[in-house]
Design an enzyme around this catalytic site. Structure first.
Site, PDB file in Angstrom:
ATOM      1  CD  GLU A  35       2.586   4.245   2.140  1.00 13.84           C
ATOM      2  OE1 GLU A  35       2.194   4.068   3.307  1.00 13.84           O
ATOM      3  OE2 GLU A  35       3.342   3.668   1.646  1.00 13.84           O
ATOM      4  CB  THR A  95      -0.554   1.351   7.902  1.00 14.08           C
ATOM      5  OG1 THR A  95       0.734   2.454   7.860  1.00 14.08           O
ATOM      6  CG2 THR A  95      -0.036   0.453   9.283  1.00 14.08           C
ATOM      7  CE  LYS A 134       6.611  -0.322   4.426  1.00 16.81           C
ATOM      8  NZ  LYS A 134       5.268   0.106   4.739  1.00 16.81           N
TER       9      LYS A 134
END
Length: 214
Positions: free
Chosen positions: A47, A76, A135
């Site tokens: 990512e 994010t 996560k």
């Protein structure tokens, strides 16, 4: 061109690769080169955090340059606008630090989501909203013992610890039941800021050995 993924595919990739590399830097060219080095060394799941400098441009260029076997997500992802911009830049999945509107919009757009959660209530909410995996963030707040404790009531939930996971604790988290681990600065070091790429290559090889990725 990077390969698109569906929610079940993302989970399968996490289980198979066991390593999610997280690129965040203040030098877009260096961040892009770091992504390329990750791919060159065999990391196929990564990512690019939207909190990095010109991150959308990095994603766009990487998505065009990388091979079909590489899966590139945006990290994010906080807002609906973030999710749209990430999709338009070429990200094939979204990663969030929590359960904001970015989760729902990414899912609406067809992007599988690795959704951030810390408490049991958040874990329940993440799975109910359709996250491909959870996560566990920040993992360092509870450590390996906290993951073990969460696995008791949630044995079927796929957890990916992120935040404070180091090369020295990768195996501990995997042995505690994580499907994969997310590694940022402990893996990337200063490379996304224009630093040592040789050191990055060495750490990648160590990390791949630790996770036992094929």
């Amino acid at each position: 061109m990077v390969t698109g993924v569906q929610p079940h595919d993302l989970l399968d990739l996490l289980r198979a690769r066991r390593l999610l590399a997280i690129v965040r830097g203040d030098d877009p060219a260096a961040a892009l080169r770091s992504v390329e080095v990750l791919a060159e060394e065999g990391v196929t799941l990564m990512e690019v955090s939207l909190s990095g400098a010109d991150a959308l441009s990095v994603i766009r260029k990487a998505a065009s340059a990388l091979g079909a076997g590489v899966h590139l997500g945006a990290g994010t992802v906080l807002t609906a606008r973030d999710a749209v911009a990430a999709r338009d830049a070429g990200a094939t999945f979204a990663v969030t630090p929590g359960l904001g509107e970015g989760v729902d919009e990414a899912l609406r757009l067809g992007l599988p989501v690795l959704a951030g959660a810390m408490t049991p209530t958040e874990v329940i909410a993440a799975t109910a909203r359709g996250a491909a995996a959870v996560k566990l963030f920040p993992a360092s707040a509870g450590g390996v013992s906290y993951l073990r404790a969460l696995r008791d009531p949630f044995p079927a939930v796929p957890f990916v610890p992120v935040g404070g996971v180091g090369l020295d604790t990768v195996r501990d988290y995997l042995e505690a039941g994580a499907v994969a681990v997310g590694l940022g600065s402990p893996l990337l070091g200063d490379a996304p800021r224009g630093g040592d790429l040789d050191g990055l290559r060495r750490r990648i090889r160590t990390a791949l050995d630790l996770v036992g990725a094929p």
